[in-house]
Motif scaffolding. Structure first.
Motif, mmCIF file in Angstrom:
data_model
loop_
_atom_site.group_PDB
_atom_site.id
_atom_site.type_symbol
_atom_site.label_atom_id
_atom_site.label_comp_id
_atom_site.label_asym_id
_atom_site.label_seq_id
_atom_site.Cartn_x
_atom_site.Cartn_y
_atom_site.Cartn_z
ATOM 1 N N ARG A 46 0.831 -1.205 0.000
ATOM 2 C CA ARG A 46 0.000 0.000 0.000
ATOM 3 C C ARG A 46 0.866 1.256 0.000
ATOM 4 N NH1 ARG A 46 -4.206 0.172 4.657
ATOM 5 N NH2 ARG A 46 -4.660 2.162 3.607
ATOM 6 N N TRP A 47 1.952 1.225 0.796
ATOM 7 C CA TRP A 47 2.824 2.394 0.826
ATOM 8 C C TRP A 47 3.536 2.582 -0.506
ATOM 9 C CZ3 TRP A 47 3.963 6.964 2.180
ATOM 10 C CH2 TRP A 47 5.236 7.491 1.916
ATOM 11 N N GLU A 48 4.012 1.501 -1.116
ATOM 12 C CA GLU A 48 4.712 1.627 -2.392
ATOM 13 C C GLU A 48 3.788 2.193 -3.478
ATOM 14 O OE1 GLU A 48 7.804 1.122 -3.647
ATOM 15 O OE2 GLU A 48 8.661 0.831 -1.667
ATOM 16 N N ALA A 49 2.524 1.796 -3.450
ATOM 17 C CA ALA A 49 1.570 2.360 -4.408
ATOM 18 C C ALA A 49 1.375 3.854 -4.150
ATOM 19 C CB ALA A 49 0.239 1.623 -4.311
ATOM 20 N N ARG A 50 1.269 4.215 -2.886
ATOM 21 C CA ARG A 50 1.125 5.630 -2.537
ATOM 22 C C ARG A 50 2.381 6.416 -2.907
ATOM 23 N NH1 ARG A 50 -1.612 10.246 -2.181
ATOM 24 N NH2 ARG A 50 -1.257 11.416 -0.244
ATOM 25 N N LYS A 51 3.547 5.833 -2.666
ATOM 26 C CA LYS A 51 4.812 6.487 -2.994
ATOM 27 C C LYS A 51 4.913 6.754 -4.499
ATOM 28 C CE LYS A 51 9.822 5.796 -2.460
ATOM 29 N NZ LYS A 51 10.870 4.896 -1.897
ATOM 30 N N LYS A 52 4.500 5.813 -5.305
ATOM 31 C CA LYS A 52 4.509 6.002 -6.756
ATOM 32 C C LYS A 52 3.593 7.156 -7.145
ATOM 33 C CE LYS A 52 3.495 3.617 -11.109
ATOM 34 N NZ LYS A 52 3.042 2.342 -11.738
ATOM 35 N N GLN A 53 2.410 7.195 -6.543
ATOM 36 C CA GLN A 53 1.463 8.267 -6.822
ATOM 37 C C GLN A 53 2.033 9.617 -6.404
ATOM 38 O OE1 GLN A 53 -2.120 7.911 -4.499
ATOM 39 N NE2 GLN A 53 -2.904 9.901 -5.142
ATOM 40 N N LEU A 54 2.634 9.676 -5.210
ATOM 41 C CA LEU A 54 3.205 10.931 -4.717
ATOM 42 C C LEU A 54 4.350 11.420 -5.604
ATOM 43 C CD1 LEU A 54 3.275 10.242 -0.876
ATOM 44 C CD2 LEU A 54 1.805 11.888 -2.061
ATOM 45 N N LYS A 55 5.166 10.506 -6.081
ATOM 46 C CA LYS A 55 6.272 10.900 -6.956
ATOM 47 C C LYS A 55 5.743 11.547 -8.225
ATOM 48 C CE LYS A 55 10.456 9.196 -9.230
ATOM 49 N NZ LYS A 55 11.368 8.041 -9.426
ATOM 50 N N GLN A 56 4.714 10.959 -8.820
ATOM 51 C CA GLN A 56 4.121 11.551 -10.015
ATOM 52 C C GLN A 56 3.539 12.928 -9.700
ATOM 53 O OE1 GLN A 56 1.252 8.827 -11.665
ATOM 54 N NE2 GLN A 56 2.803 7.429 -12.432
ATOM 55 N N GLN A 57 2.933 13.055 -8.529
ATOM 56 C CA GLN A 57 2.319 14.323 -8.147
ATOM 57 C C GLN A 57 3.377 15.411 -7.978
ATOM 58 O OE1 GLN A 57 -0.831 13.855 -5.321
ATOM 59 N NE2 GLN A 57 -0.611 15.906 -4.466
ATOM 60 N N ILE A 58 4.481 15.072 -7.322
ATOM 61 C CA ILE A 58 5.571 16.044 -7.147
ATOM 62 C C ILE A 58 6.137 16.457 -8.497
ATOM 63 C CG2 ILE A 58 7.905 16.368 -6.250
ATOM 64 C CD1 ILE A 58 7.129 14.405 -3.970
ATOM 65 N N LEU A 59 6.454 15.471 -9.322
ATOM 66 C CA LEU A 59 7.069 15.769 -10.615
ATOM 67 C C LEU A 59 6.148 16.611 -11.493
ATOM 68 C CD1 LEU A 59 8.759 12.341 -11.398
ATOM 69 C CD2 LEU A 59 9.936 14.513 -11.038
ATOM 70 N N PHE A 60 4.856 16.282 -11.514
ATOM 71 C CA PHE A 60 3.959 17.047 -12.366
ATOM 72 C C PHE A 60 3.795 18.468 -11.856
ATOM 73 C CE2 PHE A 60 -0.018 18.660 -14.015
ATOM 74 C CZ PHE A 60 0.153 18.407 -15.368
ATOM 75 N N ALA A 61 3.608 18.621 -10.549
ATOM 76 C CA ALA A 61 3.455 19.964 -9.978
ATOM 77 C C ALA A 61 4.686 20.816 -10.257
ATOM 78 C CB ALA A 61 3.195 19.877 -8.478
ATOM 79 N N ALA A 62 5.850 20.166 -10.314
ATOM 80 C CA ALA A 62 7.100 20.875 -10.582
ATOM 81 C C ALA A 62 7.325 21.130 -12.069
ATOM 82 C CB ALA A 62 8.278 20.079 -10.014
ATOM 83 N N GLY A 63 6.433 20.651 -12.912
ATOM 84 C CA GLY A 63 6.612 20.814 -14.354
ATOM 85 C C GLY A 63 7.614 19.847 -14.943
ATOM 86 N N LEU A 64 7.927 18.767 -14.213
ATOM 87 C CA LEU A 64 8.970 17.830 -14.637
ATOM 88 C C LEU A 64 8.414 16.475 -15.071
ATOM 89 C CD1 LEU A 64 11.617 18.609 -11.862
ATOM 90 C CD2 LEU A 64 11.352 19.663 -14.123
#
Length: 579
Positions: A46-64
């Motif tokens: 469950r955490w690894e799935a959340r971590k993957k989602q959070l990484k995408q969220q950070i990268l997209f918000a950063a324009g990356l």
């Protein structure tokens, strides 16, 4: 008749108040000072799935996301100073064509072989990377770490010292459409710093760490969250459940929608991390609250001992005591020596010997702010236009909208209305359902469900006996309600109204019976419907015109303001996914 009207109006008002009170999006408006609590993820999967989602969220918000092209970093290194046990050099890194990051490279003198390296972004100190005061000294920590055998790169935040092509605070609505802002530019610079450090001949690329305080602490844990090359960190006085960072360089639209810094910090797991806190700032609860929460994530990996914490009796700082805690931790995890390391006196250099642009200008071809933004937009368009995979385009649109395709939609009845909601989401979407035969149709009007039912489009459908659903999309019709948007970083934690409207349309589409469905947007709502259909988890047939939408930045700001929507491909992606 008069008595009937007197009775009807209060009844209608009470129904409206009941519906509005049910939608937590109007009352639960998180911001940087909200007290967040770490969810219990329970299992590593469950955490690894959340971590993957959070990484995408950070990268997209950063324009990356998509990630810009990263070739070798062009660096100019000069002005070497020979000192007792260490050297200092001036550095200009070209992190993207025509854009330059300034910094200082500290190296241990006489080192043999490859050394571990530290990337050290600074916080919001008055003198940036050259701050040398009792509460925080970047030169002292860099010199001390170099004397202890580390290669250290201290580099600027945007708008500080040598990094002058943008101010520190920037990004209006147009820039937000393209996810161009200080947080993303700084995170990009940090990635390029790691690219450069890893390629240095005297650096052990398998032993790169990072540390910074305050805004530099935010940059430290965000960098570690998206780059596994960071092997050990010490974010100082920043991982907190009660304050998420107040600077534009720590906030970007969409960054913390449904997320907060303790989750971001925990993404370091299972790599070694020291959480340094202070009694006199927002990290004062770390030992009792944030550290146990992060340690719980490390425990899922069986690595609870890989995260440590230290609390310093001081105001907000990266002072000598904090630095010495970090020296000991880095010595243990990167050099196998966990003994105490006391800081010796340091020599403070003259500014002209540290500033890369002292007595000189930026290299030829350096871009202005307008040139950088133009380049960013052009690169973004080229990247997204090259993506032909529809699922990838849809993923990006969903990130921009911060939307989901609901696995389940709950409903209840209030008077003549149905209220649709997603379990656990706290939303409430008033709806009117008119049964019929054939393919069901969702009709959306900018003024809500009743106006939609009165529209020419809905009347024609009803006359044909078709089943029709109309909704009060967010802040329309009976769903209009006060919503506090006054916080300076509102969009970091909350969706825009237009993004919420797209989510409500998705919720309504998911509620409709299985099989073919159709959607009609009346007037400006046609744009909302188009983007929702593009992000939907089922095939949606669209009918009606697009209200003359031209998809310019100005039109998006006026009619469908969703930060990142242009970075996600904008209207071209919406058309690709719905035609």
């Amino acid at each position: 008749m008069r008595r009937l009207c007197v009775w009807f109006v209060p009844l209608f008002s009470l129904l409206g108040l009941s519906l509005l009170a049910a939608d937590s999006r109007n009352t639960n408006v998180p911001n940087t000072d909200t007290h967040f609590k770490m969810p219990d993820y329970g299992t590593l999967d469950r955490w690894e799935a959340r971590k993957k989602q959070l990484k995408q969220q950070i990268l997209f918000a950063a324009g990356l996301d998509p990630m810009p092209e990263r070739g070798p970093v062009r660096a100019e290194v000069f002005g070497k100073l020979e000192r007792d046990g260490y050297t200092i050099e001036k550095v200009l890194l070209e992190t993207m064509p025509g854009y330059y990051l300034g910094g200082n490279l500290y190296r241990p003198r006489g080192a043999k072989g490859k050394s571990p390296a530290i990337a050290t972004p600074h916080g919001h100190w008055t003198y940036g990377r050259l701050e040398h005061s009792e509460t925080g000294s970047i030169p002292a920590r860099a010199i001390s770490l170099a004397r202890q055998g580390f290669v250290v790169f201290a580099y600027d935040m945007v708008g500080y010292n040598d990094t002058v092509q943008t101010p520190h605070s920037f990004a209006g609505k147009q820039e937000q459409l393209w996810n161009f802002g200080p947080l993303g530019l700084q995170l990009w610079n940090s990635l390029r710093v790691v690219d450069w450090l890893a390629a240095l001949p005297d650096v052990d690329a398998a032993k790169i760490g990072a540390t910074g305080a305050s805004g530099g602490g935010t940059q430290t844990f965000l960098l570690a969250a998206i780059d596994d090359r960071i092997q050990y960190t010490a974010p100082v006085n920043m991982i907190s459940g009660i304050m998420q960072g107040g600077s534009p360089c720590e906030n970007a639209p969409g960054l913390r929608v449904g997320a907060f810094n303790v989750e971001f910090g925990a993404m370091m797991a299972p790599r070694p991390m020291l959480m340094v806190s202070a009694t006199g700032d927002w990290t004062r609860h770390t030992l009792e609250e944030e550290y146990p929460a992060v340690k719980g994530i490390y425990s899922l990996y069986g690595k609870a001992d890989s995260v440590e914490a230290a609390r310093i009796d001081a105001p907000h700082n990266y002072n000598k005591s904090s630095r010495e805690a970090v020296y000991k931790f880095f010595g243990k995890v990167a050099q196998g020596d966990g003994t105490e390391r006391k800081e010796k006196n340091v020599r403070v250099e003259k500014l002209q010997d540290m500033l890369a642009l002292h007595g000189r200008t930026l290299p030829p071809g350096a871009l202005s702010y307008e040139g950088l933004f133009t380049q960013w937009r052009g690169q973004s368009l080229a990247q997204v236009n090259a993506i032909r995979d529809k699922d990838e385009r849809r993923r990006l649109l969903r990130l921009a909208l911060a939307s989901e395709w609901p696995a389940k939609v709950e409903e209840r009845t209030e008077g003549a209305r149905r209220v649709l909601s997603r379990p656990g989401a706290g939303d409430a979407v008033p709806a009117i359902w008119k049964p019929g035969k054939g393919t069901p149709v969702l009709v959306v009007h900018p003024d809500g469900a009743e106006r939609a039912m009165e529209s020419r489009e809905a009347k024609a459908l009803a006359a044909a006996g078709r089943p029709v659903l109309t909704i009060d999309a967010f802040q329309t019709g009976m769903a209009k309600a006060p919503r506090d948007r006054s916080h300076g970083h509102f969009l970091t934690f909350n969706r825009s109204d237009d993004a919420e409207r797209a989510q409500d349309i998705l919720t309504a589409l998911a509620w409709l019976p299985a099989g073919e469905v159709e959607a009609v947007g009346v007037g400006d709502a046609a744009v909302w419907v188009r983007f929702a259909a593009a992000a939907a988890g089922r095939k949606v047939k669209l009918s009606g015109a697009n209200a003359g939408f031209t998809a310019t930045d100005g039109e998006f700001i006026a009619k469908f303001f969703v930060p990142g929507i242009q970075r996600a491909g904008g209207w071209a992606s919406a058309l690709m996914l719905t035609e």
